[in-house]
Scaffold this motif. Structure first.
Motif, PDB file in Angstrom:
ATOM      1  N   MET A   1       0.055   8.447   4.275  1.00 21.89           N
ATOM      2  CA  MET A   1      -1.030   7.442   3.491  1.00 21.89           C
ATOM      3  C   MET A   1      -0.194   6.560   3.129  1.00 21.89           C
ATOM      4  O   MET A   1       0.374   6.649   1.575  1.00 21.89           O
ATOM      5  N   LYS A   2       0.343   5.266   3.059  1.00 19.06           N
ATOM      6  CA  LYS A   2       0.933   4.925   2.628  1.00 19.06           C
ATOM      7  C   LYS A   2      -0.214   3.627   1.486  1.00 19.06           C
ATOM      8  O   LYS A   2      -0.948   3.443   1.699  1.00 19.06           O
ATOM      9  N   TYR A   3       0.442   3.452   0.112  1.00 16.16           N
ATOM     10  CA  TYR A   3      -0.019   2.730  -0.759  1.00 16.16           C
ATOM     11  C   TYR A   3       0.616   1.024  -1.046  1.00 16.16           C
ATOM     12  O   TYR A   3       1.494   1.193  -1.241  1.00 16.16           O
ATOM     13  N   ASP A   4      -0.877   0.594  -0.920  1.00 17.89           N
ATOM     14  CA  ASP A   4      -0.138  -0.831  -0.736  1.00 17.89           C
ATOM     15  C   ASP A   4      -1.961  -1.453  -1.234  1.00 17.89           C
ATOM     16  O   ASP A   4      -2.748  -2.090  -0.066  1.00 17.89           O
ATOM     17  N   ALA A   5      -2.316  -1.528  -2.408  1.00 17.53           N
ATOM     18  CA  ALA A   5      -3.722  -1.599  -2.673  1.00 17.53           C
ATOM     19  C   ALA A   5      -4.390  -3.021  -2.170  1.00 17.53           C
ATOM     20  O   ALA A   5      -5.168  -3.575  -1.417  1.00 17.53           O
ATOM     21  N   GLY A   6      -2.976  -4.234  -2.577  1.00 16.76           N
ATOM     22  CA  GLY A   6      -3.518  -5.737  -1.828  1.00 16.76           C
ATOM     23  C   GLY A   6      -3.462  -5.591  -0.379  1.00 16.76           C
ATOM     24  O   GLY A   6      -4.566  -6.456   0.327  1.00 16.76           O
ATOM     25  N   ARG A   7      -2.631  -5.168   0.242  1.00 17.47           N
ATOM     26  CA  ARG A   7      -2.672  -4.889   1.346  1.00 17.47           C
ATOM     27  C   ARG A   7      -4.791  -3.832   1.629  1.00 17.47           C
ATOM     28  O   ARG A   7      -5.298  -4.692   2.394  1.00 17.47           O
ATOM     29  N   ALA A   8      -4.750  -3.519   1.221  1.00 22.27           N
ATOM     30  CA  ALA A   8      -6.161  -2.384   1.935  1.00 22.27           C
ATOM     31  C   ALA A   8      -7.275  -3.176   1.400  1.00 22.27           C
ATOM     32  O   ALA A   8      -8.309  -2.942   2.367  1.00 22.27           O
ATOM     33  N   ARG A   9      -6.886  -3.657   0.086  1.00 20.62           N
ATOM     34  CA  ARG A   9      -8.224  -4.478   0.346  1.00 20.62           C
ATOM     35  C   ARG A   9      -8.609  -5.766   0.794  1.00 20.62           C
ATOM     36  O   ARG A   9      -9.392  -6.072   1.064  1.00 20.62           O
ATOM     37  N   ALA A  10      -7.155  -6.266   1.480  1.00 17.23           N
ATOM     38  CA  ALA A  10      -7.702  -7.382   2.479  1.00 17.23           C
ATOM     39  C   ALA A  10      -7.641  -7.036   3.462  1.00 17.23           C
ATOM     40  O   ALA A  10      -8.660  -7.770   4.208  1.00 17.23           O
ATOM     41  N   ILE A  11      -7.471  -5.877   4.094  1.00 18.79           N
ATOM     42  CA  ILE A  11      -7.727  -5.843   5.637  1.00 18.79           C
ATOM     43  C   ILE A  11      -9.483  -5.082   5.581  1.00 18.79           C
ATOM     44  O   ILE A  11     -10.032  -5.374   6.654  1.00 18.79           O
ATOM     45  N   ALA A  12     -10.034  -4.195   4.012  1.00 22.54           N
ATOM     46  CA  ALA A  12     -11.682  -3.870   3.755  1.00 22.54           C
ATOM     47  C   ALA A  12     -12.153  -4.749   3.828  1.00 22.54           C
ATOM     48  O   ALA A  12     -12.879  -5.174   4.397  1.00 22.54           O
ATOM     49  N   ALA A  13     -11.623  -6.011   3.206  1.00 24.17           N
ATOM     50  CA  ALA A  13     -12.338  -7.643   2.996  1.00 24.17           C
ATOM     51  C   ALA A  13     -12.555  -7.887   4.552  1.00 24.17           C
ATOM     52  O   ALA A  13     -13.710  -8.333   4.942  1.00 24.17           O
ATOM     53  N   ALA A  14     -11.945  -8.192   5.234  1.00 24.12           N
ATOM     54  CA  ALA A  14     -11.685  -8.673   6.616  1.00 24.12           C
ATOM     55  C   ALA A  14     -12.592  -7.809   7.961  1.00 24.12           C
ATOM     56  O   ALA A  14     -13.089  -8.118   8.286  1.00 24.12           O
ATOM     57  N   ALA A  15     -12.736  -6.362   7.494  1.00 28.04           N
ATOM     58  CA  ALA A  15     -13.456  -5.320   8.137  1.00 28.04           C
ATOM     59  C   ALA A  15     -14.725  -5.798   8.335  1.00 28.04           C
ATOM     60  O   ALA A  15     -15.867  -5.669   8.850  1.00 28.04           O
ATOM     61  N   ILE A  16     -15.230  -5.611   6.745  1.00 30.76           N
ATOM     62  CA  ILE A  16     -16.232  -6.112   5.960  1.00 30.76           C
ATOM     63  C   ILE A  16     -16.916  -7.110   6.362  1.00 30.76           C
ATOM     64  O   ILE A  16     -18.310  -7.182   6.581  1.00 30.76           O
ATOM     65  N   ARG A  17     -15.819  -8.611   6.263  1.00 33.95           N
ATOM     66  CA  ARG A  17     -16.490  -9.605   6.670  1.00 33.95           C
ATOM     67  C   ARG A  17     -16.932  -9.884   7.860  1.00 33.95           C
ATOM     68  O   ARG A  17     -17.797 -10.550   8.817  1.00 33.95           O
ATOM     69  N   LYS A  18     -16.250  -9.241   9.381  1.00 31.56           N
ATOM     70  CA  LYS A  18     -16.054  -8.770  10.377  1.00 31.56           C
ATOM     71  C   LYS A  18     -17.683  -8.262  11.049  1.00 31.56           C
ATOM     72  O   LYS A  18     -18.735  -8.749  11.650  1.00 31.56           O
ATOM     73  N   ALA A  19     -18.172  -7.493   9.897  1.00 31.43           N
ATOM     74  CA  ALA A  19     -19.202  -6.008  10.801  1.00 31.43           C
ATOM     75  C   ALA A  19     -20.560  -6.839  10.250  1.00 31.43           C
ATOM     76  O   ALA A  19     -21.473  -6.668  10.160  1.00 31.43           O
ATOM     77  N   ALA A  20     -20.046  -7.826   8.696  1.00 29.97           N
ATOM     78  CA  ALA A  20     -21.293  -7.864   8.197  1.00 29.97           C
ATOM     79  C   ALA A  20     -22.128  -9.392   9.116  1.00 29.97           C
ATOM     80  O   ALA A  20     -23.490  -9.789   8.780  1.00 29.97           O
TER      81      ALA A  20
END
Length: 111
Positions: A1-20
């Motif tokens: 697993m890679k630690y990249d909080a900024g990238r993870a946050r951006a990816i999570a936000a994009a996934a949530i936006r699409k799912a919402a």
């Protein structure tokens, strides 16, 4: 697993936006974000971060969806909807009268 909080946050936000666009439950939105982060082999964000993203992005997407409804209905449609809420002297609205006009047992067929 890679630690990249900024990238993870951006990816999570994009996934949530699409799912919402199709889901409303914050737990469902969080699960979508977790699945996407795991799929990309990124370290998971903290639960409170995911919860904050799901809540804020979900509310933003819902507000956008809700704002489109009156525009699509037009003036005549909005007037019909507002008329459903007008209560007459008998204490009933057009909505109440429409509900009372339904055939008895209309839900029996689906139970």
């Amino acid at each position: 697993m890679k630690y990249d909080a900024g990238r993870a946050r951006a990816i999570a936000a994009a996934a949530i936006r699409k799912a919402a666009q199709a889901k409303n439950n914050p737990a469902d939105l969080i699960n979508v974000a977790i699945e996407e982060l795991l799929r990309l082999r990124l370290e998971l964000l903290g639960y409170s971060t995911l919860e904050d993203l799901a809540t804020s992005i979900g509310a933003e997407v819902n507000a956008t969806i809700f704002a489109t409804i009156p525009r699509q209905m037009g003036e005549a449609g909005r007037a019909r909807m507002e008329a459903l809420l007008v209560v007459g002297p008998d204490g009933k609205s057009t909505f109440n009268l429409a509900e009372e006009a339904r055939p008895a047992g209309h839900l029996a067929a689906v139970s």
